[in-house]
Design an enzyme around this catalytic site. Structure first.
Site, PDB file in Angstrom:
ATOM      1  N   SER A   1       6.166  15.556  -6.501  1.00  0.00           N
ATOM      2  CA  SER A   1       5.407  14.558  -7.256  1.00  0.00           C
ATOM      3  C   SER A   1       5.949  13.156  -6.974  1.00  0.00           C
ATOM      4  CB  SER A   1       5.439  14.910  -8.742  1.00  0.00           C
ATOM      5  OG  SER A   1       4.507  14.161  -9.461  1.00  0.00           O
TER       6      SER A   1
ATOM      7  N   ASP B   1      -4.804  20.311  -9.081  1.00  0.00           N
ATOM      8  CA  ASP B   1      -3.914  19.171  -9.277  1.00  0.00           C
ATOM      9  C   ASP B   1      -4.687  17.877  -9.057  1.00  0.00           C
ATOM     10  OD1 ASP B   1      -1.870  17.293  -9.299  1.00  0.00           O
ATOM     11  OD2 ASP B   1      -0.767  18.173  -7.621  1.00  0.00           O
TER      12      ASP B   1
ATOM     13  N   HIS C   1      -0.176  21.307 -10.729  1.00  0.00           N
ATOM     14  CA  HIS C   1       0.906  20.340 -10.547  1.00  0.00           C
ATOM     15  C   HIS C   1       2.103  20.790 -11.377  1.00  0.00           C
ATOM     16  CE1 HIS C   1       2.178  16.255  -9.348  1.00  0.00           C
ATOM     17  NE2 HIS C   1       2.927  16.326 -10.435  1.00  0.00           N
TER      18      HIS C   1
END
Length: 359
Positions: free
Chosen positions: A207, A300, A330
């Site tokens: 991320s 995601d 995610h």
């Protein structure tokens, strides 16, 4: 050689809540229930815009979290949000495995010392993985990714150096970028102090950490640069113009309000959204970057921008492999202790790092 300040050796992870192992077993038992029972509790799992069904264990987990009606990270605020992430990852991450040595250190940074944690699965000179944790540039730390880093060190047969860069909102953009670039340059220049091969240092992260890994590769091009980059569902374009941001705006853990909160904390002006140090996808020239492994999740909001970055790297002639874990969400890199498919995906990622550093 620049001296490195060391802390005492820690062969086991940060202190856990006494109830954590029991809670993990109870949660795993619930998520491993027979399919008819899971469907009875949560209903049929949804499909995404490409016809892929959400992993059934994740579907049940999201359903149970929704019923718990817990405050979201953006509702909790900075301090409570960071504490919440630490507690959640203690429950959901892969159980931390003992290694040969785990050691906390501090290295020199542009605004003071940067905490790092060195994971050594086996003694001796090894390639290294410089790991930048996720958490929206606001939450996350060395403890939230402890189990993951232990797995990577063991399975990828590399020393892992986890970096706790400065977080927003206390330290807004580009503080995190400056720390991560400085950390790479420090490790490369002081490879002997970490017992690593300076020609085989990878950067990796999930991320926000995937974003920072990509940016470090761009910022160090032309000088000592990483040998490999592993980008796990990376944020690559801060304008959020890709379709997946709208398709998965709600209901799959990372939501639009949460992203709004993170970016409002990290960026201070609209112009920063298109700064290549924040949005590596907008960089005009990608040739000459290190070989890459790019990972996305099928449910995601960041899926499409991760795919777009992989395609841009390939178009620039950068050797790139791509993995779409199409049934996952995610944050799955921290869910391997509860979600079987997440654990398999993390093991795949470790294998990709092994190939990138040993192949």
């Amino acid at each position: 050689m620049v001296p490195v300040k060391r802390a005492s050796t820690l062969c086991y992870p940060f202190e856990e809540m006494p109830a954590t192992p029991l809670l993990r077993r109870l949660a795993r038992s619930a998520l491993a229930a027979p399919s008819p029972l899971r469907r009875g509790l949560a209903g049929p799992a949804p499909r995404n815009d490409r016809g892929v069904r959400l992993d059934p264990q994740l579907h049940l987990m999201l359903s149970l979290l929704g019923r718990a009606n817990r405050p979201t990270l953006e509702e909790l605020g900075v301090d409570e949000g960071r504490a919440e992430m630490r507690q959640l990852t203690k429950l959901s991450d892969v159980p931390p495995r003992p290694l040969h040595r785990v050691e906390d250190r501090w290295i020199a940074g542009p605004a003071g010392e940067i905490p790092v944690r060195l994971y050594t699965a086996r003694p001796g000179r090894r390639p290294a993985i410089l790991y930048f944790h996720g958490g929206g540039f606001v939450i996350g730390d060395l403890d939230t990714h402890d189990g993951l880093c232990r797995l990577l060190a063991d399975r990828a047969d590399a020393h892992v150096i986890a970096v706790h860069y400065r977080l927003a909102p206390e330290n807004a953009f580009p503080a995190a970028v400056e720390d991560c670039v400085a950390a790479f340059r420090h490790v490369h220049a002081n490879a002997d102090a970490f017992d690593v091969d300076p020609d085989r240092i990878a950067v990796a992260g999930d991320s926000a950490g995937g974003n920072l890994s990509a940016v470090v590769c761009q910022q160090t091009r032309g000088g000592p640069t990483p040998a490999f980059q592993c980008l796990i569902y990376p944020a690559t374009e801060m304008t959020r113009s890709h379709t997946s941001h709208r398709t998965f705006a709600e209901g799959f853990y990372l939501t639009t309000p949460m992203i709004d909160y993170f970016l409002a904390s990290y960026l201070t002006t609209p112009e920063e959204e298109t700064d290549p140090r924040a949005s590596p996808l907008v960089t005009a020239e990608l040739t000459g970057l290190p070989p890459a492994h790019v990972v996305v999740a099928g449910f995601d909001p960041l899926r499409d921008e991760g795919e777009a970055y992989a395609e841009a790297l390939m178009g620039a002639g950068v050797p790139t492999t791509f993995a779409d874990y199409s049934s996952l969400i995610h944050g799955f890199a921290n869910m391997g202790g509860l979600i079987d498919a997440a654990r398999w995906a993390v093991e795949d990622i470790a294998d990709a790092l092994h190939r990138g550093l040993h192949g």
